[in-house]
Design a protein around this motif. Structure first.
Motif, PDB file in Angstrom:
ATOM      1  N   VAL A 179      19.894   6.762  -8.370  1.00  0.00           N
ATOM      2  CA  VAL A 179      20.017   8.145  -7.914  1.00  0.00           C
ATOM      3  C   VAL A 179      21.473   8.559  -8.117  1.00  0.00           C
ATOM      4  N   GLY A 180      21.738   9.847  -8.158  1.00  0.00           N
ATOM      5  CA  GLY A 180      23.087  10.330  -8.459  1.00  0.00           C
ATOM      6  C   GLY A 180      24.191   9.681  -7.655  1.00  0.00           C
ATOM      7  N   SER A 181      23.989   9.499  -6.356  1.00  0.00           N
ATOM      8  CA  SER A 181      25.028   8.917  -5.505  1.00  0.00           C
ATOM      9  C   SER A 181      24.569   7.620  -4.845  1.00  0.00           C
ATOM     10  N   MET A 182      23.477   7.036  -5.311  1.00  0.00           N
ATOM     11  CA  MET A 182      22.929   5.858  -4.640  1.00  0.00           C
ATOM     12  C   MET A 182      22.199   4.955  -5.629  1.00  0.00           C
ATOM     13  N   ASN A 183      22.139   3.670  -5.307  1.00  0.00           N
ATOM     14  CA  ASN A 183      21.172   2.785  -5.940  1.00  0.00           C
ATOM     15  C   ASN A 183      19.838   2.981  -5.232  1.00  0.00           C
ATOM     16  N   ILE A 184      18.737   2.584  -5.874  1.00  0.00           N
ATOM     17  CA  ILE A 184      17.396   2.872  -5.338  1.00  0.00           C
ATOM     18  C   ILE A 184      16.597   1.587  -5.135  1.00  0.00           C
ATOM     19  N   PHE A 185      15.843   1.550  -4.055  1.00  0.00           N
ATOM     20  CA  PHE A 185      14.970   0.424  -3.717  1.00  0.00           C
ATOM     21  C   PHE A 185      13.571   0.951  -3.407  1.00  0.00           C
ATOM     22  N   PHE A 186      12.562   0.151  -3.740  1.00  0.00           N
ATOM     23  CA  PHE A 186      11.171   0.469  -3.413  1.00  0.00           C
ATOM     24  C   PHE A 186      10.535  -0.746  -2.735  1.00  0.00           C
ATOM     25  N   LYS A 187       9.667  -0.499  -1.785  1.00  0.00           N
ATOM     26  CA  LYS A 187       8.858  -1.572  -1.212  1.00  0.00           C
ATOM     27  C   LYS A 187       7.429  -1.363  -1.705  1.00  0.00           C
ATOM     28  N   ILE A 188       6.953  -2.317  -2.532  1.00  0.00           N
ATOM     29  CA  ILE A 188       5.638  -2.220  -3.142  1.00  0.00           C
ATOM     30  C   ILE A 188       4.817  -3.443  -2.751  1.00  0.00           C
ATOM     31  N   ASN A 189       3.767  -3.196  -2.012  1.00  0.00           N
ATOM     32  CA  ASN A 189       2.848  -4.278  -1.621  1.00  0.00           C
ATOM     33  C   ASN A 189       3.589  -5.450  -0.969  1.00  0.00           C
ATOM     34  N   GLY A 190       4.498  -5.114  -0.065  1.00  0.00           N
ATOM     35  CA  GLY A 190       5.201  -6.137   0.707  1.00  0.00           C
ATOM     36  C   GLY A 190       6.468  -6.676   0.075  1.00  0.00           C
ATOM     37  N   GLU A 191       6.753  -6.306  -1.186  1.00  0.00           N
ATOM     38  CA  GLU A 191       7.945  -6.802  -1.874  1.00  0.00           C
ATOM     39  C   GLU A 191       8.935  -5.662  -2.105  1.00  0.00           C
ATOM     40  N   ILE A 213       8.817   4.319 -14.076  1.00  0.00           N
ATOM     41  CA  ILE A 213       8.369   5.415 -13.210  1.00  0.00           C
ATOM     42  C   ILE A 213       6.845   5.453 -13.164  1.00  0.00           C
ATOM     43  N   ASP A 214       6.185   4.970 -14.227  1.00  0.00           N
ATOM     44  CA  ASP A 214       4.717   4.893 -14.202  1.00  0.00           C
ATOM     45  C   ASP A 214       4.239   3.896 -13.153  1.00  0.00           C
ATOM     46  N   GLU A 215       4.963   2.790 -13.000  1.00  0.00           N
ATOM     47  CA  GLU A 215       4.596   1.801 -11.972  1.00  0.00           C
ATOM     48  C   GLU A 215       4.739   2.401 -10.579  1.00  0.00           C
ATOM     49  N   GLY A 263      -1.695   3.402  -3.041  1.00  0.00           N
ATOM     50  CA  GLY A 263      -1.343   3.114  -1.652  1.00  0.00           C
ATOM     51  C   GLY A 263      -0.471   1.898  -1.429  1.00  0.00           C
ATOM     52  N   THR A 264       0.050   1.293  -2.499  1.00  0.00           N
ATOM     53  CA  THR A 264       0.891   0.109  -2.314  1.00  0.00           C
ATOM     54  C   THR A 264       2.387   0.431  -2.266  1.00  0.00           C
ATOM     55  N   LEU A 265       2.768   1.690  -2.551  1.00  0.00           N
ATOM     56  CA  LEU A 265       4.161   2.094  -2.417  1.00  0.00           C
ATOM     57  C   LEU A 265       4.420   2.409  -0.949  1.00  0.00           C
ATOM     58  N   GLU A 266       5.008   1.462  -0.251  1.00  0.00           N
ATOM     59  CA  GLU A 266       5.123   1.558   1.204  1.00  0.00           C
ATOM     60  C   GLU A 266       6.353   2.333   1.661  1.00  0.00           C
ATOM     61  N   GLU A 267       7.462   2.179   0.941  1.00  0.00           N
ATOM     62  CA  GLU A 267       8.645   2.970   1.271  1.00  0.00           C
ATOM     63  C   GLU A 267       9.635   2.938   0.114  1.00  0.00           C
ATOM     64  N   LYS A 286       4.243  16.274  -6.665  1.00  0.00           N
ATOM     65  CA  LYS A 286       4.981  15.772  -5.516  1.00  0.00           C
ATOM     66  C   LYS A 286       4.335  14.473  -5.027  1.00  0.00           C
ATOM     67  N   LEU A 287       5.136  13.414  -4.983  1.00  0.00           N
ATOM     68  CA  LEU A 287       4.645  12.112  -4.554  1.00  0.00           C
ATOM     69  C   LEU A 287       5.246  11.794  -3.183  1.00  0.00           C
ATOM     70  N   THR A 288       4.436  11.891  -2.150  1.00  0.00           N
ATOM     71  CA  THR A 288       4.893  11.596  -0.797  1.00  0.00           C
ATOM     72  C   THR A 288       4.918  10.088  -0.588  1.00  0.00           C
ATOM     73  N   ILE A 289       5.987   9.609   0.031  1.00  0.00           N
ATOM     74  CA  ILE A 289       6.156   8.175   0.245  1.00  0.00           C
ATOM     75  C   ILE A 289       6.205   7.883   1.741  1.00  0.00           C
ATOM     76  N   GLY A 290       5.372   6.939   2.169  1.00  0.00           N
ATOM     77  CA  GLY A 290       5.380   6.533   3.573  1.00  0.00           C
ATOM     78  C   GLY A 290       5.128   7.668   4.538  1.00  0.00           C
ATOM     79  N   GLY A 291       4.277   8.599   4.112  1.00  0.00           N
ATOM     80  CA  GLY A 291       3.989   9.737   4.990  1.00  0.00           C
ATOM     81  C   GLY A 291       5.185  10.632   5.223  1.00  0.00           C
ATOM     82  N   GLY A 292       6.209  10.508   4.359  1.00  0.00           N
ATOM     83  CA  GLY A 292       7.407  11.330   4.525  1.00  0.00           C
ATOM     84  C   GLY A 292       8.286  10.887   5.676  1.00  0.00           C
TER      85      GLY A 292
END
Length: 366
Positions: free
Chosen positions: A234-246, A283-285, A293-297, A319-325
């Motif tokens: 991201v412009g001012s940040m590194n990015i992390f995803f939690k997918i299926n517990g990882e 980005i496809d993943e 439903g495996t993108l948890e946060e 618009k892709l909502t993550i973790g219920g926003g």
């Protein structure tokens, strides 16, 4: 360890300070700054603490024409015991030298730089804000100052440290931000300067950031510059995803900045025993994980925001909502732990905190 002492020229009349409970990020600056010069014949020399003031630089200084500059960003905090604590300053100075190398700028003595910073903070200690969620933002930077219109590394530089009391970087604070995925513009490519903290990278990002803000998004998520497919940062940040517990974060590939907060988060997550991988992630993943439903946060990491949960991604007009926003469990725990360590409330078992020695500012060496 060398015991560096710098000449201190104190400001005759101190500035009026802003209200610490109403701080705007990066708008107010302390009474003093650190300055040191470089010349090819003398090396780095004449380090001093002087009143914060405009610089006098030749119009032909090379920084204006060829962009040879680097910078860093770190913070100092006031603990409950009224001690001033810096978070991982040596890591920042180490990264500054990596950027120096990429931009053909002479390296800085990292110990000297940290001691200069400690003495500068001690001089301006009363600028460290004491309100929850605030800190003293520190900006070390180096610019090429040789007056010469020729495309070559400069023979003259200035190393400067300025400081600013700040509140939250994003208006959302720890609440989730909305981020637009950028598919048209490119910030950096492997082999370029994407892994250096230099101004040109940020200038290249401004147009996409402007478009994103007009559409109601706080930041831009960059994809790789070659295939326009793999998530970078991201412009001012590194990015992390939690997918299926990882927890997954893009691997360092030569076009991604090696964030100090990123490194800290990776150490914490591993220490907690949570599965984590650094790898290429498309980005496809991310899209498929959100749909099934495996993108948890998702969350960003950076000095300015510390931890910033991501509640929505905008990609391909969807618009892709993550973790219920909402703020995710790991993002929330990371924020509480990191800010707790930074302010001395949580045990620092990693050795990240460096205390500011107020006595450092007493002696004036000439």
């Amino acid at each position: 360890m060398n015991d560096y002492q710098f000449e201190i020229q104190r400001r005759a009349t101190k500035k009026e300070k802003p209200a610490f409970d109403q701080l705007i990020f990066g708008r107010n600056f302390t009474d003093h700054m650190f300055v040191m010069d470089y010349h090819a014949d003398k090396g780095w020399h004449d380090g001093r603490i002087v009143p914060y003031e405009p610089l006098q630089i030749d119009p032909s200084a090379m920084v204006f024409h060829y962009g040879q500059s680097v910078f860093e960003g770190l913070k100092a905090y006031l603990s409950e015991d009224q001690e001033v604590l810096m978070f991982r300053p040596y890591k920042n100075m180490e990264r500054l030298n990596k950027s120096n190398n990429r931009l053909c700028i002479p390296p800085i003595d990292e110990e000297l730089a940290v001691q200069a910073l400690r003495q500068l903070i001690a001089v301006d200690r009363d600028w460290v804000p004491n309100v929850e969620g605030t800190s003293l933002y520190i900006r070390p930077f180096i610019i090429s100052t040789e007056p010469y219109l020729g495309v070559a590394p400069s023979h003259q530089y200035k190393f400067i440290i300025i400081m600013s009391p700040v509140g939250a970087y994003y208006k959302e604070g720890i609440n989730p931000v909305k981020i637009a995925v950028q598919s048209e513009y490119v910030r950096a490519v492997k082999g370029g300067t994407g892994n250096a903290k230099t101004g040109g990278n940020y200038a290249a990002s401004l147009k996409a950031q402007e478009v994103a803000e007009q559409e109601g998004y706080s930041q831009v998520l960059w994809l790789d510059g070659k295939e326009n497919k793999y998530v970078e940062e991201v412009g001012s940040m590194n990015i992390f995803f939690k997918i299926n517990g990882e927890v997954v974060t893009p691997e360092l590939n030569g076009s991604i900045l090696e964030g100090v907060t990123r490194n800290s988060v990776i150490e914490l997550i591993k220490d907690w025993g949570i599965p984590l991988s650094e790898r290429r992630i498309s980005i496809d993943e991310i899209y498929e994980a959100q749909k099934n439903g495996t993108l948890e946060e998702a969350f960003g990491t950076g000095t300015a925001a510390v931890i910033s949960p991501v509640g929505e991604l905008f990609w391909n007009n969807e618009k892709l909502t993550i973790g219920g926003g909402q703020t995710g469990e790991i993002a929330g725990k990371l924020y509480e732990t990191l800010t707790g360590i930074q302010k001395g409330k949580v045990e620092d078992k990693f050795g990240w905190i460096v205390k500011v020695d107020e006595e450092k500012a007493v002696t004036t060496a000439i």
